[in-house]
Design an enzyme around this catalytic site. Sequence first.
Site, PDB file in Angstrom:
ATOM      1  N   ASP A 232       6.673   2.997   4.782  1.00 48.39           N
ATOM      2  CA  ASP A 232       6.089   2.835   6.112  1.00 48.39           C
ATOM      3  C   ASP A 232       5.892   1.372   6.507  1.00 48.39           C
ATOM      4  OD1 ASP A 232       5.879   5.538   6.784  1.00 48.39           O
ATOM      5  OD2 ASP A 232       4.172   5.742   5.441  1.00 48.39           O
TER       6      ASP A 232
ATOM      7  N   HIS B 226       1.363   3.595  -3.387  1.00 47.38           N
ATOM      8  CA  HIS B 226       1.975   4.920  -3.389  1.00 47.38           C
ATOM      9  C   HIS B 226       1.501   5.671  -4.627  1.00 47.38           C
ATOM     10  CE1 HIS B 226       5.018   8.076  -3.218  1.00 47.38           C
ATOM     11  NE2 HIS B 226       5.130   7.746  -1.941  1.00 47.38           N
TER      12      HIS B 226
HETATM   13  N1  CMC Z   1      -4.989  -1.147  -0.004  1.00 44.97           N
HETATM   14  C1  CMC Z   1      -5.962  -1.518  -0.850  1.00 44.97           C
HETATM   15  N2  CMC Z   1      -6.205  -0.914  -2.024  1.00 44.97           N
HETATM   16  C2  CMC Z   1      -5.420   0.117  -2.353  1.00 44.97           C
HETATM   17  C3  CMC Z   1      -4.387   0.570  -1.512  1.00 44.97           C
HETATM   18  C4  CMC Z   1      -4.178  -0.118  -0.304  1.00 44.97           C
HETATM   19  N3  CMC Z   1      -3.213   0.266   0.522  1.00 44.97           N
HETATM   20  N4  CMC Z   1      -3.770   1.637  -2.076  1.00 44.97           N
HETATM   21  C5  CMC Z   1      -4.399   1.842  -3.230  1.00 44.97           C
HETATM   22  N5  CMC Z   1      -5.402   0.932  -3.407  1.00 44.97           N
HETATM   23  C6  CMC Z   1      -6.277   0.788  -4.579  1.00 44.97           C
HETATM   24  C7  CMC Z   1      -7.347   1.865  -4.608  1.00 44.97           C
HETATM   25  O1  CMC Z   1      -8.502   1.451  -3.928  1.00 44.97           O
HETATM   26  C8  CMC Z   1      -7.546   2.040  -6.085  1.00 44.97           C
HETATM   27  O2  CMC Z   1      -8.323   0.938  -6.543  1.00 44.97           O
HETATM   28  P1  CMC Z   1      -9.380   1.131  -7.774  1.00 44.97           P
HETATM   29  O3  CMC Z   1      -8.558   1.529  -8.948  1.00 44.97           O
HETATM   30  O4  CMC Z   1     -10.047  -0.192  -7.902  1.00 44.97           O
HETATM   31  O5  CMC Z   1     -10.327   2.220  -7.327  1.00 44.97           O
HETATM   32  C9  CMC Z   1      -6.156   1.865  -6.668  1.00 44.97           C
HETATM   33  O6  CMC Z   1      -5.467   1.019  -5.739  1.00 44.97           O
HETATM   34  C10 CMC Z   1      -5.400   3.167  -6.843  1.00 44.97           C
HETATM   35  O7  CMC Z   1      -5.360   3.822  -5.581  1.00 44.97           O
HETATM   36  P2  CMC Z   1      -5.569   5.366  -5.315  1.00 44.97           P
HETATM   37  O8  CMC Z   1      -6.337   5.557  -4.059  1.00 44.97           O
HETATM   38  O9  CMC Z   1      -6.110   6.024  -6.553  1.00 44.97           O
HETATM   39  O10 CMC Z   1      -4.077   5.806  -5.112  1.00 44.97           O
HETATM   40  P3  CMC Z   1      -3.575   7.180  -4.534  1.00 44.97           P
HETATM   41  O11 CMC Z   1      -2.372   7.502  -5.323  1.00 44.97           O
HETATM   42  O12 CMC Z   1      -4.655   8.188  -4.486  1.00 44.97           O
HETATM   43  O13 CMC Z   1      -3.191   6.825  -3.019  1.00 44.97           O
HETATM   44  C11 CMC Z   1      -1.980   6.094  -1.140  1.00 44.97           C
HETATM   45  C12 CMC Z   1      -1.896   6.519  -2.608  1.00 44.97           C
HETATM   46  C13 CMC Z   1      -0.563   5.951  -0.591  1.00 44.97           C
HETATM   47  C14 CMC Z   1      -2.695   7.193  -0.323  1.00 44.97           C
HETATM   48  C15 CMC Z   1      -2.744   4.749  -1.045  1.00 44.97           C
HETATM   49  O14 CMC Z   1      -2.037   3.753  -1.755  1.00 44.97           O
HETATM   50  C16 CMC Z   1      -2.970   4.339   0.412  1.00 44.97           C
HETATM   51  O15 CMC Z   1      -3.936   4.771   1.030  1.00 44.97           O
HETATM   52  N6  CMC Z   1      -2.065   3.463   0.965  1.00 44.97           N
HETATM   53  C17 CMC Z   1      -2.149   3.107   2.366  1.00 44.97           C
HETATM   54  C18 CMC Z   1      -1.591   4.228   3.227  1.00 44.97           C
HETATM   55  C19 CMC Z   1      -0.080   4.294   3.160  1.00 44.97           C
HETATM   56  O16 CMC Z   1       0.617   3.284   3.249  1.00 44.97           O
HETATM   57  N7  CMC Z   1       0.434   5.525   3.036  1.00 44.97           N
HETATM   58  C20 CMC Z   1       1.880   5.788   3.054  1.00 44.97           C
HETATM   59  C21 CMC Z   1       2.390   6.319   1.744  1.00 44.97           C
HETATM   60  S1  CMC Z   1       4.168   6.285   1.639  1.00 44.97           S
HETATM   61  C22 CMC Z   1       4.714   7.413   2.845  1.00 44.97           C
HETATM   62  C23 CMC Z   1       4.426   8.805   2.503  1.00 44.97           C
HETATM   63  O17 CMC Z   1       4.868   9.290   1.439  1.00 44.97           O
HETATM   64  O18 CMC Z   1       3.776   9.486   3.285  1.00 44.97           O
END
Ligand code: CMC
Length: 435
Positions: free
Chosen positions: A369, A312
């Site tokens: 989720d 998140h």
């Molecule tokens: N699986 C694998 N790696 C992950 C994941 C994941 N679900 N989420 C984040 N990471 C890694 C990412 O690759 C990055 O690694 P590195 O630092 O080595 O590059 C690190 O963790 C930080 O991630 P980020 O992409 O910079 O984080 P963000 O804040 O931009 O993204 C997120 C947040 C929710 C979009 C992401 O965690 C994600 O895609 N999760 C899966 C989708 C999901 O479950 N979404 C629902 C969110 S909660 C409901 C809502 O509010 O809508």
Amino acid sequence: MNDSNTKETVSITINSTGETIELPILDGTQGPQVIDVRQLYSKTGMFTYDPSYTSTASCDSSMTYIDGEEGILRHAGYTIEELTEKSSFLEVCYLLLHGELPNLSEMQDFERTITNHTMVHDQLQFLYRGFRRDAHPMAVMIGVVGAMSAFYHDSTDISNPQQRLIASHRLIAKMPTMAAMAYKYSIGQPFVYPRNELSYAENFLHMTFGVPAEEYSCSPVISRALDRIFILHADHEQNASTSTVRLAGSSGANPFACIAAGIATLWGPAHGGANEAVLEMLSEIGSKERIPEFLEKAKNKDDPFRLMGFGHRVYKNYDPRAGVLKPAAYEVLEEVGIQNPLMELALELERLALEDDYFVERKLFPNVDFYSGIILSAIGFPTSMFTVLFTLARAVGWIAQWKEMIEDPGQRIGRPRQLYLGHAERKFVPIDERN
Ligand code: CMC
């Protein structure tokens, strides 16, 4: 925005010119302080750069507070744990719209008002009939909720506080009806009209799973679980869809059209679409033996696969909403008497991920989720309806945040700027002279 809470300042020195400017630091009642950069451009000719808003507060709000490090979520000061245990979705709607819990007579009035608005204009059904039966229900929701802007002309004068409130009531009241109609249309069953003696969640279940040919009844455990899911999704401060609604609304656009923009944003798998993606992922994993293989895929930067329902932007701890949903999932599974292999798989996936250095170092925990889909599928919803249920519940957060924004006397159109990386001016070359 109250500027009087400025106590501290921050100084920025531009090294190339030696020029120093002071910017105020603002205090919220809780949470990080913010540097007020509104004067930055006029003082320095520079913008701030924060493309995905990791360090930007886009507005001030009194509605929802999140402490991502501690895993805390509160609405108007009340914890999500207490609200899901002691309150109801409609009471939380009132809280978000008015900033205070209602007294008994205010609550009765509110329930009556919402109940009186549950039917939709009869003409709206023809919009549904214009869609293909296999249309994704989120596509249908974007269309029909946007179309509300063409139906309810007596609640779209956004400068009129009474009309703003009526628009909010209409939206909250009609979302279950419109969501259930999207489902009924997709399976070829007749639309089922609302029944106003039922509670909000019961009525939605009745319109979704009932048929005109017979009485529908559901277990109180199921309707209570659904009501709790609605509370958990009601608002989440300035997430992508809420920010979209605010930005759309900042131009003075029709409120229902702004909500349709929010629905479009919520649909994405990185946002509300993740609940659907979690179940698809669990089905694809299929068995506990294959979990390590999928964890490796999630960790592999050359593989686009991510563990859905994990991570998140704000929570760097267990998402408190997932904390409420996990026991609720057990309750629902017990009630419906299903031995759900996906629940077993989800628990094992969570256990292994939380032991894995990759997820520990990045503070990736289950989010809202992760467990909601398991509950929703046990109740009988197909995966394509999961994000629609999120939409139904989040509609109150969107409209309440929209209302808060419109009621801010300092409100102006939102207009971000950019770091331009394209060409400088160049001469146009006629097509027959180009290489
Ligand atoms: N699986 C694998 N790696 C992950 C994941 C994941 N679900 N989420 C984040 N990471 C890694 C990412 O690759 C990055 O690694 P590195 O630092 O080595 O590059 C690190 O963790 C930080 O991630 P980020 O992409 O910079 O984080 P963000 O804040 O931009 O993204 C997120 C947040 C929710 C979009 C992401 O965690 C994600 O895609 N999760 C899966 C989708 C999901 O479950 N979404 C629902 C969110 S909660 C409901 C809502 O509010 O809508």
